[in-house]
Each structure stands twice: as structure tokens, then as C-alpha cells.
Design a protein around this motif. Structure first.
Motif, PDB file in Angstrom:
ATOM      1  N   CYS A 262      41.875  28.897  31.187  1.00  0.00           N
ATOM      2  CA  CYS A 262      42.718  29.721  31.818  1.00  0.00           C
ATOM      3  C   CYS A 262      42.267  31.257  31.758  1.00  0.00           C
ATOM      4  O   CYS A 262      42.135  32.005  32.699  1.00  0.00           O
ATOM      5  N   LEU A 263      42.001  31.480  30.509  1.00  0.00           N
ATOM      6  CA  LEU A 263      41.293  32.645  30.101  1.00  0.00           C
ATOM      7  C   LEU A 263      42.190  34.159  30.796  1.00  0.00           C
ATOM      8  O   LEU A 263      41.644  34.983  31.130  1.00  0.00           O
ATOM      9  N   SER A 264      43.385  33.928  30.210  1.00  0.00           N
ATOM     10  CA  SER A 264      44.299  35.001  30.637  1.00  0.00           C
ATOM     11  C   SER A 264      44.267  35.107  32.104  1.00  0.00           C
ATOM     12  O   SER A 264      44.384  36.374  32.546  1.00  0.00           O
ATOM     13  N   PHE A 265      44.079  34.125  32.718  1.00  0.00           N
ATOM     14  CA  PHE A 265      44.309  34.480  34.255  1.00  0.00           C
ATOM     15  C   PHE A 265      43.148  35.097  34.888  1.00  0.00           C
ATOM     16  O   PHE A 265      43.129  35.651  35.884  1.00  0.00           O
ATOM     17  N   GLY A 266      41.995  35.260  34.169  1.00  0.00           N
ATOM     18  CA  GLY A 266      40.810  35.644  34.939  1.00  0.00           C
ATOM     19  C   GLY A 266      40.177  36.802  34.197  1.00  0.00           C
ATOM     20  O   GLY A 266      39.032  37.143  34.472  1.00  0.00           O
ATOM     21  N   PRO A 267      40.648  37.788  33.463  1.00  0.00           N
ATOM     22  CA  PRO A 267      40.135  39.093  33.138  1.00  0.00           C
ATOM     23  C   PRO A 267      38.843  38.572  31.969  1.00  0.00           C
ATOM     24  O   PRO A 267      37.984  39.641  31.856  1.00  0.00           O
ATOM     25  N   LEU A 268      39.035  37.612  31.338  1.00  0.00           N
ATOM     26  CA  LEU A 268      37.816  37.522  30.336  1.00  0.00           C
ATOM     27  C   LEU A 268      36.662  36.871  30.626  1.00  0.00           C
ATOM     28  O   LEU A 268      36.405  35.710  30.283  1.00  0.00           O
ATOM     29  N   ILE A 269      35.727  37.341  31.506  1.00  0.00           N
ATOM     30  CA  ILE A 269      34.711  36.728  32.027  1.00  0.00           C
ATOM     31  C   ILE A 269      33.503  36.595  31.100  1.00  0.00           C
ATOM     32  O   ILE A 269      32.684  35.845  30.937  1.00  0.00           O
TER      33      ILE A 269
ATOM     34  N   GLY B 244      47.612  45.286  38.464  1.00  0.00           N
ATOM     35  CA  GLY B 244      47.198  44.907  39.797  1.00  0.00           C
ATOM     36  C   GLY B 244      48.128  45.308  40.661  1.00  0.00           C
ATOM     37  O   GLY B 244      48.197  45.787  41.932  1.00  0.00           O
ATOM     38  N   THR B 245      49.314  45.022  40.295  1.00  0.00           N
ATOM     39  CA  THR B 245      50.765  45.294  41.082  1.00  0.00           C
ATOM     40  C   THR B 245      50.692  46.865  41.168  1.00  0.00           C
ATOM     41  O   THR B 245      51.113  47.249  42.602  1.00  0.00           O
ATOM     42  N   GLU B 246      50.387  47.449  40.416  1.00  0.00           N
ATOM     43  CA  GLU B 246      50.690  49.245  40.543  1.00  0.00           C
ATOM     44  C   GLU B 246      49.437  49.572  41.294  1.00  0.00           C
ATOM     45  O   GLU B 246      49.647  50.485  42.090  1.00  0.00           O
TER      46      GLU B 246
ATOM     47  N   VAL C 194      42.196  48.906  56.456  1.00  0.00           N
ATOM     48  CA  VAL C 194      41.727  47.389  55.570  1.00  0.00           C
ATOM     49  C   VAL C 194      41.882  47.561  54.194  1.00  0.00           C
ATOM     50  O   VAL C 194      41.006  48.283  53.484  1.00  0.00           O
ATOM     51  N   ILE C 195      42.741  46.851  53.542  1.00  0.00           N
ATOM     52  CA  ILE C 195      42.802  46.802  52.099  1.00  0.00           C
ATOM     53  C   ILE C 195      42.423  45.450  51.639  1.00  0.00           C
ATOM     54  O   ILE C 195      43.134  44.467  51.846  1.00  0.00           O
ATOM     55  N   PHE C 196      41.216  45.558  50.598  1.00  0.00           N
ATOM     56  CA  PHE C 196      40.911  43.965  50.338  1.00  0.00           C
ATOM     57  C   PHE C 196      41.590  43.960  48.589  1.00  0.00           C
ATOM     58  O   PHE C 196      41.370  44.883  48.069  1.00  0.00           O
ATOM     59  N   ASP C 197      42.469  43.016  48.518  1.00  0.00           N
ATOM     60  CA  ASP C 197      42.862  42.932  47.092  1.00  0.00           C
ATOM     61  C   ASP C 197      42.081  42.243  46.359  1.00  0.00           C
ATOM     62  O   ASP C 197      41.978  41.039  46.527  1.00  0.00           O
ATOM     63  N   GLU C 198      41.059  42.655  45.453  1.00  0.00           N
ATOM     64  CA  GLU C 198      40.198  42.114  44.732  1.00  0.00           C
ATOM     65  C   GLU C 198      40.554  42.094  43.185  1.00  0.00           C
ATOM     66  O   GLU C 198      39.690  42.304  42.308  1.00  0.00           O
ATOM     67  N   VAL C 199      41.813  41.855  43.155  1.00  0.00           N
ATOM     68  CA  VAL C 199      42.289  41.988  41.396  1.00  0.00           C
ATOM     69  C   VAL C 199      41.598  40.854  40.609  1.00  0.00           C
ATOM     70  O   VAL C 199      41.193  40.971  39.591  1.00  0.00           O
ATOM     71  N   ILE C 200      41.569  39.429  41.533  1.00  0.00           N
ATOM     72  CA  ILE C 200      41.101  38.375  40.830  1.00  0.00           C
ATOM     73  C   ILE C 200      39.613  38.415  41.140  1.00  0.00           C
ATOM     74  O   ILE C 200      38.732  38.051  40.339  1.00  0.00           O
TER      75      ILE C 200
ATOM     76  N   LYS D  86      42.141  42.889  36.224  1.00  0.00           N
ATOM     77  CA  LYS D  86      41.677  42.053  35.302  1.00  0.00           C
ATOM     78  C   LYS D  86      40.546  42.365  34.523  1.00  0.00           C
ATOM     79  O   LYS D  86      40.331  42.933  33.460  1.00  0.00           O
ATOM     80  N   ILE D  87      39.098  42.014  35.279  1.00  0.00           N
ATOM     81  CA  ILE D  87      37.600  42.350  34.425  1.00  0.00           C
ATOM     82  C   ILE D  87      37.651  43.574  34.308  1.00  0.00           C
ATOM     83  O   ILE D  87      36.923  43.863  33.137  1.00  0.00           O
TER      84      ILE D  87
END
Length: 443
Positions: A72-79, A131-133, A250-256, A281-282
């Protein structure tokens, strides 16, 4: 009350010697559902959430000392994995310097320069706390820049829990949008349009009718919050072209996907230059950090340079800035991406082979870079929410608990994706598959 017990409560050790069940009952008395983000409650898979006390590398340790391999890795941040030694050294050093400034400082400058030097479309950045903010702020900039009110999003993409985007598709071409949460007024979502993924024609039709009023098109170029819904490159390029033709940002949401699918994220892989992009995240190295970035003229609309107000007391925390920079530098220096992508393939091929020995249904893994999603096999790629097989949630729940019982932790929802980190070595992958063989072939 003794001095010892008083001190123990003060330093927060009242959970020692307790079970997850006991702590969950206590937590439900003081927090909604006993958690601080809904998916943590295990409601999607059933059972009681495991309470974890520590983590290191690829491993989580629960409050009773049991270890789990963490995907799960905190849903992605911990690369790089939990508490990567190089990042931890930076964090410890930071603790001796400052916890929060609320002032100008050099650490955000270094991270901002690193990002803008590496990513051509990120000409300027503004750091926030989530990411929401970041998405909320990017939309405000888009509306200010265009003088338009409407926003177009896509069903199956998640952009945080701000009112205007927590909506789902209703009936009609543009989705007479309806709230996906209680407490959201009709006024809040009146200017949010929703369309299905993977259909260029409805996007073109909508823009032909309402293009002059749409401030921004926002999309996860790799939707990874409702399963892993990998989109056709042709679809993504076409909707970007259509939006730009109508003067829509165009806004790309690349939070993940940002810094997860490669150093330049999906934007780089697609060869697309979004007007605005959101990251999270990362870039915080495991600390609460988000940012929105993009064209200089757009970012210069943000206060104090321009009229778009956005502020944050804890924005650009020294912990997140320094941990994020250390993470990005190591990720780039050690050529992390191809290594963990290959390990993701090895892991998922092994898991699918083991799952299909059960004979109850045929499984497959959808993978992109170091993200993966286990699901029932389908004859065609699943690119939209309505194409997800019936019974997926229940089937995943059985797999989840079988693996959990033996010490493998997946995200506790069939609609969340899994992640690998640099700490998931070949040895860790081999151990995982040994555990999975035992867990998933039991009668």
C-alpha cells in the motif's frame, strides 16, 4: 494516579499491549468511523483495521509486533520505501534545524528549482499541503485566467474532496452532475460537467455546445483511484487538443502518477504540455506536501504576484521540502524507475499465477510502471468504471484477507491500486510469492 501512569499517557503509550480490535473500539468513540480517512476503516473488505506501530523499508509492523510486507505504501508516496536511510538522515537533521517557519526559507526554493529545472511545463510552482488543496487552487487559477465558470471532469477520476469535484455523472450528455457526498449544495456543483472516460466523441460534442464557458478540463492521465483505468493515448491526446482549441485550460492531476510513472510523470510519457499540473505524494518524501505548477503567466496570477488568493500556514514545511528533494534526487540518481517496474512485473505475474491455481475465477493484473491492480480477467481492457466486473469487490476482499492473515498488506479496497518501492528487492518479492502461495492455495 501514579507519576509513571501519568507520564505514560502524556507521551502516548496507552496502546501498548492492546489489540487492534481494542484500539478500533476506542477510536470509534473519538473519531468518525474510528479513522481519519474512510478507506482505512476496512469497510470495503470487512473486518477490523490493523493498527500499525512502525515501518521500515518494505515492511509494516503492527502494535503486537507482527510484520507485513507492505504494498500500500501510504497509497503511493513512499517510492523508496519506509524510512529510506538517506531520507531519514535528512529528516533527523531537519528536526535539529526547524519544524515550521511561516517565513521565507531556502528549502522550498531548492525543491522548486529542482522541479522547474527538470520539468519544462512546470515553469513555476506553489507548494501546499495536499493534493486536494493543489487541485482546488489550480481550478481557481484556471477560472481567473479564462473568466469562465465551468469545469469538465471525468467519471472515475478522483481529484480530492473539494465540493466542486466530488460529483458523479447523472443523466444527459454533460452529466447533469449530482453530488457524490452529503453536505454539498447544488450550487457548489452547478458548474461541474462530468463525462465518461474513453470516449472522444462525447467530449467533442460537449465542447461544441459549451466550450466557450469551460475554464478547465481536469483529468488523471492515469486514473488510479477507482482501479487502474489505463487510458488510450489517442483519447488523451484528442481531449487535450479539443480543450485547447476552445481556449480551455488543461489540468493534469498527477498527484499519484507524478514522479511515479517516471520522473516527468504521465505528461512526459504522453508528450503533453499541460497548462497546469498538480503533484503530491512523492514530492513530499512521505510528508504532507502538494503543489500546483504550470505556465509562468498562470502562476503569476497567484497572490502576492496577482489577484488569485491562496495561502497556507504550514505550506512548504521544511520536513516535506527536504525529504522530498532527497527522495527525488535518489530516485533519479539510482535509476529507480526501470528497476521497480521490472519487479512489479515479477510480483504480479507470480500473484496471478498463484491466484489462478485456486480455480474459482480467472485473475489478471493491470500494471503501469510500479502501480498494479488485481482484478477478474476480462476480454477487453477496463478503461471505465462501468466496465469493472460484478463481484470484483467481494472477490478482492477474500484475497485481501487471505494475504493479510499471512503477512502481506494490500490497500484495503478492491478499487485502490497497489504500489512497489525501491525497498521491494528481489528477495522481498520472492518472499512475498512464497507467502502468497501458502495463503492463496489453502482450502
Amino acid at each position: 494516579m501514579s507519576q509513571h501512569s501519568s507520564q505514560e499517557k502524556l507521551i502516548g503509550n496507552t496502546w501498548r499491549g492492546k489489540t487492534s480490535e481494542e484500539l478500533f473500539e476506542r477510536a470509534k468513540l473519538v473519531s468518525p468511523g474510528g479513522v481519519h480517512s474512510p478507506v482505512r476503516s476496512f469497510r470495503s473488505v470487512g473486518g477490523t483495521p490493523v493498527f500499525f506501530a512502525s515501518a521500515n523499508g518494505a515492511t509494516l509492523t503492527d502494535i503486537q509486533g507482527k510484520e507485513y510486507v507492505d504494498y500500500c505504501l501510504s497509497f503511493g508516496p513512499l517510492i523508496l520505501g519506509h524510512r529510506d536511510p538517506e531520507v531519514e538522515e535528512v529528516v533527523r537533521e531537519t528536526a535539529g534545524l526547524a519544524w515550521s517557519f511561516g517565513t521565507a526559507e531556502p528549502y522550498s526554493l531548492e525543491l522548486a528549482e529542482f522541479i522547474t529545472n527538470q520539468i519544462p511545463w512546470a515553469e513555476k510552482v506553489r507548494f501546499v499541503n495536499s493534493g486536494t488543496e493543489a487541485v482546488m487552487s489550480a481550478l481557481r487559477v484556471a477560472r481567473a485566467a479564462t473568466g469562465r465558470e465551468k469545469i469538465l471532469k471525468f467519471d472515475g477520476c478522483y481529484h480530492g474532496h473539494l465540493d466542486a469535484l466530488l460529483v458523479k455523472t447523472g443523466s444527459g450528455l454533460a452529466g447533469e452532475s449530482s453530488s457524490d457526498s452529503a453536505g454539498i449544495s447544488a450550487h457548489s456543483i452547478a458548474n461541474t460537467l462530468v463525462l465518461p472516460l474513453d470516449d472522444e466523441s462525447v467530449v467533442e460534442e460537449l465542447f461544441a455546445k459549451e466550450g466557450k464557458d469551460i475554464a478547465a478540463l481536469i483529468i488523471e492521465p492515469l486514473p488510479a483511484n477507482y482501479g487502474l483505468l489505463i487510458q488510450r493515448k489517442e483519447f488523451l491526446l484528442k481531449i487535450v487538443e479539443t480543450a485547447k482549441k476552445h481556449g480551455t485550460l488543461v489540468i493534469f492531476d498527477e498527484v499519484i502518477s507524478g514522479f511515479r510513472t517516471g520522473f516527468q510523470g504521465m505528461s512526459g510519457l504522453l508528450g503533453v504540455r499541460p497548462d497546469l499540473v498538480t503533484y503530491g505524494k512523492i514530492i513530499g518524501g512521505g510528508f504532507p506536501v502538494g503543489c500546483y505548477a504550470g505556465r509562468k503567466d498562470l502562476l503569476d496570477l497567484v497572490a502576492p504576484s496577482g489577484p488569485v488568493y491562496q495561502a497556507g500556514t504550514l505550506s512548504a514545511s521544511p520536513f516535506g521540502m527536504r525529504a522530498g528533494l532527497a527522495t527525488l534526487k535518489k530516485t533519479q540518481r539510482d535509476n529507480v524507475y526501470p528497476i521497480i517496474e521490472q519487479r512489479t512485473k515479477t510480483l504480479t505475474e507470480g500473484l496471478v499465477s498463484i491466484l489462478n491455481q485456486r480455480g474459482d475465477q480467472e485473475w489478471e493484473a493491470v500494471i503501469h510502471s510500479s502501480l498494479f491492480w488485481l482484478r477478474k480477467k476480462t476480454s477487453e481492457p477496463v478503461r471505465r468504471v462501468d466496465q469493472i466486473s460484478e463481484g470484483h469487490k467481494e472477490g478482492f476482499a477474500k484475497v485481501f484477507h487471505a494475504l493479510l492473515n499471512e503477512g502481506i498488506y494490500l490497500a484495503p479496497s478492491g478499487y485502490e491500486v497497489g504500489f512497489l518501492s525501491f525497498a521491494h528487492t528481489d528477495l522481498v518479492i520472492s518472499k512475498t510469492l512464497e507467502i502468497a502461495q501458502k495463503a492463496l492455495t489453502k482450502n
